[in-house]
Design a protein around this motif. Sequence first.
Motif, short mmCIF file in Angstrom:
data_model
loop_
_atom_site.label_atom_id
_atom_site.label_comp_id
_atom_site.label_asym_id
_atom_site.label_seq_id
_atom_site.Cartn_x
_atom_site.Cartn_y
_atom_site.Cartn_z
N GLU A 24 0.89 -1.15 0.00
CA GLU A 24 0.00 0.00 0.00
C GLU A 24 0.93 1.20 0.00
O GLU A 24 1.63 1.45 0.99
N ASN B 4 1.44 5.19 -0.33
CA ASN B 4 0.85 6.53 -0.28
C ASN B 4 1.90 7.50 -0.80
O ASN B 4 3.02 7.55 -0.28
N ASP C 62 -3.00 7.14 -3.45
CA ASP C 62 -2.69 5.85 -2.84
C ASP C 62 -2.70 4.82 -3.96
O ASP C 62 -3.59 4.83 -4.82
N SER D 130 -2.35 0.58 -4.58
CA SER D 130 -2.25 -0.79 -4.08
C SER D 130 -1.45 -1.57 -5.12
O SER D 130 -1.93 -1.83 -6.22
N GLN E 134 3.27 -1.26 4.12
CA GLN E 134 2.58 0.03 4.18
C GLN E 134 3.68 1.07 4.01
O GLN E 134 4.48 1.28 4.91
#
Length: 180
Positions: free
Chosen positions: A11, A13, A24, A26, A150
């Motif tokens: 993920e 950002n 964002d 994925s 992340q």
Amino acid sequence: MALKSTIYKAELNISDMDRGYYADHSLTIARHPSETDERMMIRVLAFAIHASERLSFGRGISDTEEPDFWLKDYTDAIQLWGEVGQPEDRRLLKACGRAEQVVVYSFAHASSIWWKGINSRLDRAKNLQVKNVASATSQELAKMAQRNMQLQCTIQDGQIWMSAGDESVQIDLETFKDFG
């Protein structure tokens, strides 16, 4: 029996204040059996730097006809061809003939030696840009690699920061060759 790619999920950002791009993403990243965490994370970094809705990973190591990442327009013309590592000069010249822009992100200790060995053969490639990530920096990025990540990438005034949880790495890119 051939080994299969390992699938990583990220993920990502992105806050790119230089381009005014905030999004964002994925990502599903297929890591080839011969690819290191370091190389994979340089691919993620390159993705973050050039991110757009249509940017995607290519087959890279698995297919000599595709780059590590690319951006195609709606007519399937290649706007950006991206390579990671130390590709051969013939591969880069071929890519320069197929794409509007070609960008390379090198990252190994020997990157300057590689570049000195091929740069004279790439002088005529006006649509080629070559950036280098210091080896110590790429190794710090490699430590962030996990099967599920992340990540936050912030770009402002030419400075790039990648972070995962409490870890953060500042990435300074050295320009070996710029467009033009």
